[in-house]
Design an enzyme around this catalytic site. Structure first.
Site, PDB file in Angstrom:
ATOM      1  N   HIS A  15      -4.780  -0.570  18.718  1.00 47.15           N
ATOM      2  CA  HIS A  15      -6.589   0.235  19.393  1.00 47.15           C
ATOM      3  C   HIS A  15      -5.484   2.031  19.932  1.00 47.15           C
ATOM      4  O   HIS A  15      -4.554   1.855  19.739  1.00 47.15           O
ATOM      5  CB  HIS A  15      -6.404  -0.329  20.894  1.00 47.15           C
ATOM      6  CG  HIS A  15      -6.868  -1.626  20.777  1.00 47.15           C
ATOM      7  ND1 HIS A  15      -6.488  -2.786  22.298  1.00 47.15           N
ATOM      8  CD2 HIS A  15      -7.520  -2.663  20.097  1.00 47.15           C
ATOM      9  CE1 HIS A  15      -7.424  -3.143  21.337  1.00 47.15           C
ATOM     10  NE2 HIS A  15      -7.065  -3.752  20.145  1.00 47.15           N
TER      11      HIS A  15
ATOM     12  N   TYR B 195      -1.089  -1.456  32.545  1.00 47.15           N
ATOM     13  CA  TYR B 195      -1.139  -0.096  31.690  1.00 47.15           C
ATOM     14  C   TYR B 195      -1.583   1.479  33.284  1.00 47.15           C
ATOM     15  O   TYR B 195      -2.427   0.957  33.669  1.00 47.15           O
ATOM     16  CB  TYR B 195      -2.395   0.118  30.915  1.00 47.15           C
ATOM     17  CG  TYR B 195      -2.376  -1.473  29.716  1.00 47.15           C
ATOM     18  CD1 TYR B 195      -1.637  -0.755  29.015  1.00 47.15           C
ATOM     19  CD2 TYR B 195      -2.764  -2.325  30.159  1.00 47.15           C
ATOM     20  CE1 TYR B 195      -1.880  -1.928  27.827  1.00 47.15           C
ATOM     21  CE2 TYR B 195      -2.706  -3.714  29.619  1.00 47.15           C
ATOM     22  CZ  TYR B 195      -2.609  -3.013  28.117  1.00 47.15           C
ATOM     23  OH  TYR B 195      -1.916  -3.996  27.046  1.00 47.15           O
TER      24      TYR B 195
END
Length: 182
Positions: free
Chosen positions: A62, A131
């Protein structure tokens, strides 16, 4: 905490020094002073997210176009093979792949700069990946490359068990590279 560079231009590894004793361990997973010393603005990070995956799952590859996003990635539980691809056309390492083992033993945090593709494969029965992201999600900027793209030749270390429909349908590196360099 020690900060080290990687083979690619831009990513950094934040390597903590866990204190271990008979109780277990204690470690810092983020330090604003260390981030500043490495040239990052710790105040720029806006969102924390977490994913949980089972063994063999691949998430990725991604990225974002436009403003993009930078992120700090660490594993809170389990282990993953974490993969970055430099998708910055002006970079001397454009199109190159680098991999890192991130786990709950060493607690290393990977800094992924803007302009990189990112993904990972779960290597343990489960893994929780955390994240810290410096931009709010804008789905119009999302891009992806198929996790088995032959030009990237990512060496996934375990059999791939589950991949999302979106990741299965992702395009090729050649298509994205042409779009980025046009």
């Amino acid at each position: 905490m020690r900060v080290t560079t990687t083979r690619l231009d831009g990513p950094l590894l934040f390597v903590p020094e866990p204190h271990r004793d008979e109780r277990g361990l204690f470690t810092r997973t983020f330090d604003a002073d260390d981030a500043r010393a490495a040239g990052l603005d710790p105040g720029a990070f806006l969102q924390d997210s977490q994913s949980r995956s089972v063994e063999g799952v691949v998430r990725g590859m991604h990225g974002r176009v436009g403003g993009g996003e930078a992120k700090l990635v660490r594993v809170a539980h389990g282990a993953v093979l974490d993969v970055v691809v430099d998708a910055r056309p002006a970079s001397p390492t454009f199109g190159q792949v680098e991999t890192f083992r991130l786990d709950d033993t060493d607690f290393v945090t990977l800094y992924v700069p803007r302009g990189f593709l990112h993904g990972h494969q779960t290597l343990t029965p489960t893994a929780d990946v955390c994240y810290r992201i410096d931009a709010l999600h804008d789905p119009t900027e999302d891009v992806g490359v198929h996790f088995l793209d032959p030009d990237l030749a990512i060496g996934w270390p375990a059999p791939v068990t589950i991949v999302s429909e979106r990741d299965q349908a992702a395009g090729s590196w050649a298509e994205l590279a042409a779009r980025l360099t046009a």
